[in-house]
Each structure stands twice: as C-alpha cells, then as structure tokens.
Design a protein around this motif. Structure first.
Motif, PDB file in Angstrom:
ATOM      1  N   ALA A  92       0.846  -1.192   0.000  1.00 39.28           N
ATOM      2  CA  ALA A  92       0.000   0.000   0.000  1.00 39.28           C
ATOM      3  C   ALA A  92       0.884   1.244   0.000  1.00 39.28           C
ATOM      4  O   ALA A  92       2.032   1.190   0.459  1.00 39.28           O
ATOM      5  CB  ALA A  92      -0.902   0.003   1.231  1.00 39.28           C
ATOM      6  N   ASP A  93       0.358   2.327  -0.498  1.00 36.24           N
ATOM      7  CA  ASP A  93       1.109   3.580  -0.465  1.00 36.24           C
ATOM      8  C   ASP A  93       1.515   3.896   0.967  1.00 36.24           C
ATOM      9  O   ASP A  93       0.717   3.767   1.901  1.00 36.24           O
ATOM     10  CB  ASP A  93       0.268   4.734  -1.025  1.00 36.24           C
ATOM     11  CG  ASP A  93       0.148   4.689  -2.542  1.00 36.24           C
ATOM     12  OD1 ASP A  93       0.955   3.986  -3.188  1.00 36.24           O
ATOM     13  OD2 ASP A  93      -0.748   5.357  -3.080  1.00 36.24           O
ATOM     14  N   GLY A  94       2.767   4.286   1.139  1.00 35.34           N
ATOM     15  CA  GLY A  94       3.273   4.648   2.458  1.00 35.34           C
ATOM     16  C   GLY A  94       3.858   3.511   3.262  1.00 35.34           C
ATOM     17  O   GLY A  94       4.292   3.712   4.400  1.00 35.34           O
ATOM     18  N   ASP A  95       3.905   2.303   2.693  1.00 34.38           N
ATOM     19  CA  ASP A  95       4.457   1.170   3.440  1.00 34.38           C
ATOM     20  C   ASP A  95       5.976   1.291   3.599  1.00 34.38           C
ATOM     21  O   ASP A  95       6.676   1.786   2.724  1.00 34.38           O
ATOM     22  CB  ASP A  95       4.165  -0.162   2.730  1.00 34.38           C
ATOM     23  CG  ASP A  95       2.761  -0.672   2.982  1.00 34.38           C
ATOM     24  OD1 ASP A  95       2.032  -0.077   3.797  1.00 34.38           O
ATOM     25  OD2 ASP A  95       2.394  -1.689   2.351  1.00 34.38           O
ATOM     26  N   ALA A  96       6.451   0.820   4.733  1.00 36.42           N
ATOM     27  CA  ALA A  96       7.875   0.622   5.008  1.00 36.42           C
ATOM     28  C   ALA A  96       7.988  -0.853   5.366  1.00 36.42           C
ATOM     29  O   ALA A  96       7.344  -1.318   6.310  1.00 36.42           O
ATOM     30  CB  ALA A  96       8.342   1.494   6.163  1.00 36.42           C
ATOM     31  N   GLU A  97       8.765  -1.595   4.585  1.00 30.53           N
ATOM     32  CA  GLU A  97       8.862  -3.030   4.809  1.00 30.53           C
ATOM     33  C   GLU A  97      10.141  -3.384   5.561  1.00 30.53           C
ATOM     34  O   GLU A  97      11.235  -3.004   5.157  1.00 30.53           O
ATOM     35  CB  GLU A  97       8.851  -3.776   3.475  1.00 30.53           C
ATOM     36  CG  GLU A  97       8.903  -5.287   3.655  1.00 30.53           C
ATOM     37  CD  GLU A  97       8.934  -6.054   2.344  1.00 30.53           C
ATOM     38  OE1 GLU A  97       8.616  -7.250   2.380  1.00 30.53           O
ATOM     39  OE2 GLU A  97       9.285  -5.467   1.297  1.00 30.53           O
ATOM     40  N   ILE A  98       9.979  -4.112   6.651  1.00 31.35           N
ATOM     41  CA  ILE A  98      11.110  -4.610   7.435  1.00 31.35           C
ATOM     42  C   ILE A  98      11.761  -5.759   6.676  1.00 31.35           C
ATOM     43  O   ILE A  98      11.068  -6.664   6.203  1.00 31.35           O
ATOM     44  CB  ILE A  98      10.629  -5.138   8.812  1.00 31.35           C
ATOM     45  CG1 ILE A  98      10.043  -4.032   9.656  1.00 31.35           C
ATOM     46  CG2 ILE A  98      11.750  -5.876   9.532  1.00 31.35           C
ATOM     47  CD1 ILE A  98      11.026  -3.120  10.277  1.00 31.35           C
ATOM     48  N   LYS A  99      13.081  -5.718   6.587  1.00 30.58           N
ATOM     49  CA  LYS A  99      13.833  -6.804   5.966  1.00 30.58           C
ATOM     50  C   LYS A  99      15.081  -7.097   6.794  1.00 30.58           C
ATOM     51  O   LYS A  99      15.676  -6.194   7.374  1.00 30.58           O
ATOM     52  CB  LYS A  99      14.263  -6.458   4.533  1.00 30.58           C
ATOM     53  CG  LYS A  99      13.118  -6.294   3.542  1.00 30.58           C
ATOM     54  CD  LYS A  99      12.205  -7.496   3.412  1.00 30.58           C
ATOM     55  CE  LYS A  99      12.851  -8.722   2.835  1.00 30.58           C
ATOM     56  NZ  LYS A  99      11.935  -9.871   2.755  1.00 30.58           N
ATOM     57  N   ARG A 100      15.452  -8.345   6.824  1.00 28.03           N
ATOM     58  CA  ARG A 100      16.702  -8.840   7.405  1.00 28.03           C
ATOM     59  C   ARG A 100      16.907  -8.505   8.880  1.00 28.03           C
ATOM     60  O   ARG A 100      18.015  -8.243   9.323  1.00 28.03           O
ATOM     61  CB  ARG A 100      17.909  -8.384   6.599  1.00 28.03           C
ATOM     62  CG  ARG A 100      17.928  -8.883   5.168  1.00 28.03           C
ATOM     63  CD  ARG A 100      17.911 -10.417   5.135  1.00 28.03           C
ATOM     64  NE  ARG A 100      18.129 -10.888   3.779  1.00 28.03           N
ATOM     65  CZ  ARG A 100      17.146 -11.239   2.942  1.00 28.03           C
ATOM     66  NH1 ARG A 100      15.891 -11.178   3.328  1.00 28.03           N
ATOM     67  NH2 ARG A 100      17.429 -11.658   1.733  1.00 28.03           N
ATOM     68  N   MET A 101      15.798  -8.569   9.649  1.00 28.73           N
ATOM     69  CA  MET A 101      15.944  -8.478  11.099  1.00 28.73           C
ATOM     70  C   MET A 101      16.637  -9.753  11.547  1.00 28.73           C
ATOM     71  O   MET A 101      16.165 -10.859  11.275  1.00 28.73           O
ATOM     72  CB  MET A 101      14.573  -8.383  11.763  1.00 28.73           C
ATOM     73  CG  MET A 101      13.901  -7.034  11.664  1.00 28.73           C
ATOM     74  SD  MET A 101      14.643  -5.792  12.727  1.00 28.73           S
ATOM     75  CE  MET A 101      14.260  -6.423  14.342  1.00 28.73           C
ATOM     76  N   TYR A 102      17.770  -9.592  12.231  1.00 29.60           N
ATOM     77  CA  TYR A 102      18.522 -10.772  12.643  1.00 29.60           C
ATOM     78  C   TYR A 102      19.436 -10.435  13.802  1.00 29.60           C
ATOM     79  O   TYR A 102      20.079  -9.386  13.815  1.00 29.60           O
ATOM     80  CB  TYR A 102      19.372 -11.292  11.470  1.00 29.60           C
ATOM     81  CG  TYR A 102      20.186 -12.517  11.804  1.00 29.60           C
ATOM     82  CD1 TYR A 102      19.577 -13.738  12.068  1.00 29.60           C
ATOM     83  CD2 TYR A 102      21.566 -12.453  11.853  1.00 29.60           C
ATOM     84  CE1 TYR A 102      20.330 -14.867  12.378  1.00 29.60           C
ATOM     85  CE2 TYR A 102      22.333 -13.584  12.151  1.00 29.60           C
ATOM     86  CZ  TYR A 102      21.703 -14.785  12.415  1.00 29.60           C
ATOM     87  OH  TYR A 102      22.437 -15.890  12.716  1.00 29.60           O
ATOM     88  N   VAL A 103      19.465 -11.345  14.766  1.00 25.95           N
ATOM     89  CA  VAL A 103      20.409 -11.274  15.881  1.00 25.95           C
ATOM     90  C   VAL A 103      21.128 -12.615  15.917  1.00 25.95           C
ATOM     91  O   VAL A 103      20.486 -13.672  15.881  1.00 25.95           O
ATOM     92  CB  VAL A 103      19.693 -11.006  17.226  1.00 25.95           C
ATOM     93  CG1 VAL A 103      20.686 -11.007  18.380  1.00 25.95           C
ATOM     94  CG2 VAL A 103      18.924  -9.687  17.183  1.00 25.95           C
ATOM     95  N   VAL A 104      22.466 -12.579  15.983  1.00 31.50           N
ATOM     96  CA  VAL A 104      23.222 -13.827  16.031  1.00 31.50           C
ATOM     97  C   VAL A 104      22.823 -14.595  17.294  1.00 31.50           C
ATOM     98  O   VAL A 104      22.519 -13.989  18.327  1.00 31.50           O
ATOM     99  CB  VAL A 104      24.750 -13.589  15.973  1.00 31.50           C
ATOM    100  CG1 VAL A 104      25.149 -12.911  14.667  1.00 31.50           C
ATOM    101  CG2 VAL A 104      25.241 -12.799  17.169  1.00 31.50           C
ATOM    102  N   PRO A 105      22.802 -15.927  17.222  1.00 30.88           N
ATOM    103  CA  PRO A 105      22.350 -16.719  18.380  1.00 30.88           C
ATOM    104  C   PRO A 105      23.054 -16.373  19.682  1.00 30.88           C
ATOM    105  O   PRO A 105      22.424 -16.317  20.738  1.00 30.88           O
ATOM    106  CB  PRO A 105      22.633 -18.159  17.951  1.00 30.88           C
ATOM    107  CG  PRO A 105      22.540 -18.119  16.455  1.00 30.88           C
ATOM    108  CD  PRO A 105      23.112 -16.777  16.066  1.00 30.88           C
ATOM    109  N   GLU A 106      24.348 -16.105  19.630  1.00 31.04           N
ATOM    110  CA  GLU A 106      25.091 -15.829  20.864  1.00 31.04           C
ATOM    111  C   GLU A 106      24.759 -14.469  21.490  1.00 31.04           C
ATOM    112  O   GLU A 106      25.154 -14.195  22.616  1.00 31.04           O
ATOM    113  CB  GLU A 106      26.598 -15.972  20.628  1.00 31.04           C
ATOM    114  CG  GLU A 106      27.161 -15.163  19.502  1.00 31.04           C
ATOM    115  CD  GLU A 106      27.109 -15.819  18.110  1.00 31.04           C
ATOM    116  OE1 GLU A 106      27.892 -15.392  17.253  1.00 31.04           O
ATOM    117  OE2 GLU A 106      26.296 -16.736  17.869  1.00 31.04           O
ATOM    118  N   ALA A 107      24.000 -13.613  20.798  1.00 27.32           N
ATOM    119  CA  ALA A 107      23.626 -12.302  21.347  1.00 27.32           C
ATOM    120  C   ALA A 107      22.121 -12.181  21.585  1.00 27.32           C
ATOM    121  O   ALA A 107      21.639 -11.107  21.941  1.00 27.32           O
ATOM    122  CB  ALA A 107      24.097 -11.188  20.406  1.00 27.32           C
TER     123      ALA A 107
END
Length: 170
Positions: free
Chosen positions: A76-91
């Motif tokens: 939709a107009d105005g969307d911001a899509e989250i991509k590549r949210m990631y935290v390494v397992p040890e953190a």
C-alpha cells in the motif's frame, strides 16, 4: 551495543545477511529468502539499514526498512517493509531486536512512511512473538511470498506522536 546506519552492502552487513540466509535455509529446507534486494533500496530517505556491534566490534544484529508503495504485489502507499531483522544466536535475549525495531520504526515515521509491514514464517515463532508484542497485527499477504502457505504477514500503523508526548523505545 552500538547501533549505526550502514549500507546494505557493508562487509559486516553482508556477513550477517549470509548467516540469516543460512538460518532460513535450515529452518525451511530451501535456499533462504528469495526477495530481490539491493543496496539502493535501503538508502535514506527511502530506507535504512542498521547494524549493531558488540563492545568488542563484533557485528551481532541487523535490520532494515525499505519504502514500498501500492503495486501488484499487495503493498500500500506509504508502506515501510522490514527486511533482514537478525540477531546472532550468541547475542539473543538482550533486547537487541526490540531496539533495532524501534529505531527502524522511528526512522520510517520520520521519513513520512505510514505503515510498517513485514513477512516472517511459521517456523520462526520467536519472530512472531516479538512482532505481536510490539503491536504488529496480522494483515493480508504481500510481496514475493504473498501466496506461500508458511508465510505470516504483519503490519503496524506508524502514527506521529502527539505534540509534547515522549516516545519511549525499549
């Protein structure tokens, strides 16, 4: 932990992207996320990519948003899509994903985006828990995986805080 904007093709961002892609491949038994992404998609003011470094300089988390507008893939107009949210397992378990998510929301809001959207999968219950606890609600599918049975889609309105009210990030 230091959160800083970096280009999507920064060497540390590439290294963590490779790690998250391996994790996706292991969880889903495929090649990982096939969504086409490029560094230009994350350049301000149309996007942002964040990298978190531990005090010793080790990269431990990433996340980005890219601007999207109405198209045949269900955005939709105005969307911001989250991509590549990631935290390494040890953190994991230190609140890094919440901090990155809040920073991405704030930046997208400041850039004039009106809704944050994301796609995750049914084999990522910790991601679903994070997003729902941060106010995201299920929404219709969009993007490359809009018809994939294992995909789960979420959205959250990006409201501008009322004048004089304080914004609190976790």
């Amino acid at each position: 932990m230091k959160i800083q904007p970096v280009p999507f093709d920064h060497p540390d961002a590439i290294a963590l992207n490779d790690r998250v892609q391996r994790e996706y491949a292991e969880r889903y038994g495929d090649e990982g996320d096939i969504t086409p992404l490029s560094p230009a998609m994350f350049r301000p003011p149309y996007g942002l990519y964040l990298l978190v470094h531990a005090p010793d300089g080790t990269p431990v988390a990433t996340g980005g948003w890219r601007g999207r507008d109405e198209d045949e893939e269900g955005y939709a107009d105005g969307d911001a899509e989250i991509k590549r949210m990631y935290v390494v397992p040890e953190a994991r378990g230190r609140g890094l994903s919440r901090r990155v998510l809040a920073a991405l929301e704030d930046d997208a809001r400041a850039a004039g985006r009106t809704r944050m959207v994301l796609e995750t999968g049914d084999r990522q219950p910790e991601a679903i828990s994070l997003y729902t606890s941060c106010g995201y609600e299920p929404c219709p599918g969009f993007g490359v995986y809009r018809h994939a049975p294992a995909s789960r889609f979420f959205a959250k309105p990006l409201r501008v805080p009322a004048q004089g009210s304080a914004s609190v990030a976790s």
